[in-house]
Motif scaffolding. Structure first.
Motif, PDB file in Angstrom:
ATOM      1  N   UNK A  56       1.024  -1.295  -0.018  1.00 22.63           N
ATOM      2  CA  UNK A  56       0.188   0.226   0.240  1.00 22.63           C
ATOM      3  C   UNK A  56       0.785   0.746  -0.043  1.00 22.63           C
ATOM      4  N   UNK A  57       0.010   2.156  -0.256  1.00 22.45           N
ATOM      5  CA  UNK A  57       0.514   3.661  -0.251  1.00 22.45           C
ATOM      6  C   UNK A  57       0.996   4.476   1.333  1.00 22.45           C
ATOM      7  N   UNK A  58       1.692   5.604   1.301  1.00 22.10           N
ATOM      8  CA  UNK A  58       2.283   6.036   2.523  1.00 22.10           C
ATOM      9  C   UNK A  58       2.240   7.585   2.470  1.00 22.10           C
ATOM     10  N   UNK A  59       1.834   8.117   4.170  1.00 23.23           N
ATOM     11  CA  UNK A  59       2.027   9.360   3.140  1.00 23.23           C
ATOM     12  C   UNK A  59       3.892   9.758   2.175  1.00 23.23           C
ATOM     13  N   UNK A  60       3.554  10.784   1.878  1.00 23.06           N
ATOM     14  CA  UNK A  60       5.196  10.967   1.974  1.00 23.06           C
ATOM     15  C   UNK A  60       5.508  10.340   0.628  1.00 23.06           C
ATOM     16  N   UNK A 123      10.488   4.632  -1.365  1.00 24.08           N
ATOM     17  CA  UNK A 123      10.368   5.831  -2.222  1.00 24.08           C
ATOM     18  C   UNK A 123       9.697   5.648  -3.751  1.00 24.08           C
ATOM     19  N   UNK A 124       8.276   6.314  -4.081  1.00 24.94           N
ATOM     20  CA  UNK A 124       8.027   6.216  -5.236  1.00 24.94           C
ATOM     21  C   UNK A 124       7.564   7.806  -5.868  1.00 24.94           C
ATOM     22  N   UNK A 125       7.880   7.280  -7.060  1.00 21.84           N
ATOM     23  CA  UNK A 125       6.583   9.319  -7.695  1.00 21.84           C
ATOM     24  C   UNK A 125       5.892   9.328  -8.179  1.00 21.84           C
ATOM     25  N   UNK A 126       4.826   8.027  -7.195  1.00 21.46           N
ATOM     26  CA  UNK A 126       3.668   8.288  -7.320  1.00 21.46           C
ATOM     27  C   UNK A 126       3.012   9.517  -5.793  1.00 21.46           C
ATOM     28  N   UNK A 130      -2.636   9.779   1.385  1.00 22.78           N
ATOM     29  CA  UNK A 130      -3.102  10.285   3.355  1.00 22.78           C
ATOM     30  C   UNK A 130      -2.817   8.788   4.142  1.00 22.78           C
ATOM     31  N   UNK A 131      -2.230   9.094   5.564  1.00 20.74           N
ATOM     32  CA  UNK A 131      -1.711   7.951   6.274  1.00 20.74           C
ATOM     33  C   UNK A 131      -1.569   7.829   7.936  1.00 20.74           C
ATOM     34  N   UNK A 132      -2.286   7.947   8.765  1.00 13.07           N
ATOM     35  CA  UNK A 132      -2.503   8.516  10.195  1.00 13.07           C
ATOM     36  C   UNK A 132      -0.518   7.713  10.269  1.00 13.07           C
ATOM     37  N   UNK A 133      -0.145   8.342  11.765  1.00 15.03           N
ATOM     38  CA  UNK A 133       0.302   7.696  12.470  1.00 15.03           C
ATOM     39  C   UNK A 133       0.890   6.579  13.453  1.00 15.03           C
TER      40      UNK A 133
END
Length: 160
Positions: A56-60, A123-126, A130-133
């Protein structure tokens, strides 16, 4: 956070290429790390055990990969501790985690009763989602791992 991809499979050599194909859209680094982690399950836990691969994708702009197996005691060990250069040139194995460590922003292990998950972030360029802490364990990043690539995997490493 709910994974964008969740693959349930039995850890066999034939399934490794299927995992790579299923994760093609996440880039070469994610494919490489997933294949190394599933291969580690085959080698150190046993062929044919149930495995779950989640991405899954995460913030940042990060992608998080987790591979869960039913043996919380068989923990990954980074050979040499110096990234890909830590594995002896003549060794027939021991490079998988070194490669993951070289690509990772961070990586780690979550142990629960009856299972463990080895995870990493890259890291990706995607576009980030948004994700929570609460979604990510509070493991520090290692310095020098902030470069963007086709996918730099990370897991809270024991050598943070």
């Amino acid at each position: 956070m709910r994974p964008a991809v969740a693959l349930e499979l039995l850890a066999t050599p034939g399934e490794v290429s299927g995992v790579r194909r299923a994760l093609r859209s996440y880039g070469t680094d994610v494919q490489l790390c997933a294949s190394e982690l599933v291969t580690n399950v085959i080698r150190h836990v046993g062929e044919g055990v149930p495995v779950t691969v989640r991405v899954w994708r995460e913030e940042g702009g990060r992608v998080r990969l987790g591979v869960t197996d039913p043996d919380p005691r068989a923990l990954p060990v980074l050979v040499g501790g110096d990234g890909a250069a830590g594995a002896r040139a003549e060794a027939e194995s021991g490079r998988g985690l070194a490669l993951l460590d070289a690509l990772a922003v961070r990586w780690g292990v979550e142990q629960e009763a009856g299972r463990k998950t080895v995870w990493c972030e890259l890291f990706t360029d995607a576009e980030p989602i948004a994700a929570t802490a609460a979604d990510t364990p509070g493991t520090p990043e290692r310095s020098g791992r902030r470069r963007r690539s086709a996918g730099a995997l990370g897991h809270p490493s024991a050598r943070s």
